[in-house]
Design an enzyme around this catalytic site. Structure first.
Site, PDB file in Angstrom:
ATOM      1  CG  HIS A   2      60.766  32.651  30.308  1.00 27.19           C
ATOM      2  ND1 HIS A   2      60.463  33.409  29.011  1.00 27.19           N
ATOM      3  CD2 HIS A   2      61.532  31.717  29.962  1.00 27.19           C
ATOM      4  CE1 HIS A   2      61.207  32.713  28.098  1.00 27.19           C
ATOM      5  NE2 HIS A   2      61.968  31.760  28.878  1.00 27.19           N
ATOM      6  CD  GLU A  37      63.221  35.172  30.284  1.00 23.86           C
ATOM      7  OE1 GLU A  37      63.498  34.343  31.254  1.00 23.86           O
ATOM      8  OE2 GLU A  37      63.475  34.976  29.092  1.00 23.86           O
TER       9      GLU A  37
END
Length: 294
Positions: free
Chosen positions: A161, A266
């Site tokens: 992330h 991501e």
């Protein structure tokens, strides 16, 4: 939330790395190597900073991020695993899985021939054993490996992330996803990719939360900082692009105006691309972040 694995003895560290308390007194590996500086918190194995030598900070970490050893760190590169968001069926808890919420063990730290530092971290829980290699140098290499220690196949979602720091998100431009299908989380619920096709280069002028079907490398122009941030990957068929925009005001660990200085790009394998890991088998994915002058 469980603290995860029991800490192992601290490995021998090279002169370019030190382990000590960081924000909130949380254990942090501090790297100051010829090729780059970086910070890795053992809570969630979260890389919160990476600065190539002579350059500027590449990762965004909120000034309101919570460092209490229980809350996921808002920024850097949190690990989403074994679920992404609320999972494939929309009912998974905790959100984004447990990997970013537990304490990881530091297995080894070594200097690289290229002037960087390579760290290996480990965690295990719920029948899964995780290894995470972080190589901080002139580029940032991230390799996540997941082994299924259980007796049955496991479907696992995983995502790095990555919060990328920008001078101004509205002047940034993301390329490499042109023509890729995507799932829009702002208008749809959990499920497979809905088949929307992206057009040209992506400019951010409002909230965005998309999961792209793409294995391609992407480039993010950051004109205010005079650079292009590149993200390449392996075995990661999903690219997630996220910025909460003004909805950031609802996040207690992110200052209201900070959305303008970040974009999450991501690398992962989520939704219909989530791997099925057989008992005793290991699956891995890799991402590499680089910086080029604009």
């Amino acid at each position: 939330m469980s603290s995860g694995p029991h800490p192992l003895p601290v490995p021998r560290l090279p002169r370019s790395a030190a382990l000590g308390p960081g924000r909130g007194g949380q254990p942090r590996l501090l790297i100051d190597a010829p090729a780059a500086s970086a910070q890795i918190y053992l809570h969630g194995a979260t890389v919160t900073s990476w600065i190539p030598r002579g350059g500027k900070e590449v990762l965004f970490t909120s000034r309101d991020a919570v460092f209490d050893g229980a809350t996921a760190i808002r920024g850097g590169v949190p690990l989403c695993l074994p679920d992404f968001s609320t999972g494939i069926h929309g009912d998974a808890l905790p959100k984004h899985g447990w990997a970013r919420l537990v304490a990881w063990s530091l297995r080894s730290v070594e200097a690289t021939a290229e002037g960087g530092v390579r760290a290996l971290l480990a965690a295990n829980r719920d029948g899964l054993s995780l290894l995470y290699e972080v190589e901080a140098g002139s580029s940032l290499g991230l390799t996540l490996s997941v082994r299924n220690d259980g007796a049955h196949p496991r479907t696992v979602e995983a995502a790095l992330h990555t919060y990328l720091a920008l001078h101004d998100v509205t002047s940034a431009e993301l390329t490499g996803l042109e023509g890729s299908r995507y799932w829009d989380n702002l208008t749809s619920g959990p499920g497979p990719c809905d088949g929307r096709s992206s057009g040209g280069r992506l400019r951010i002028n409002g909230p965005v939360d998309r999961i792209y079907d793409s294995t391609a490398a992407v480039s993010l122009t950051d004109p205010g900082n005079g650079r292009v941030i590149t993200v390449s990957k392996r075995s990661a068929p999903s690219t997630i692009v996220w910025n909460p925009w003004s909805a950031a005001s609802a996040l207690p660990d992110m200052a209201d105006a900070e959305f303008a200085s970040m974009l999450c790009v991501e690398s992962g394998a989520v939704r219909d691309h989530a791997p099925v890991i057989e008992p005793g088998a290991t699956w891995s994915m890799q991402a590499r972040i680089g910086v080029e002058a604009l």
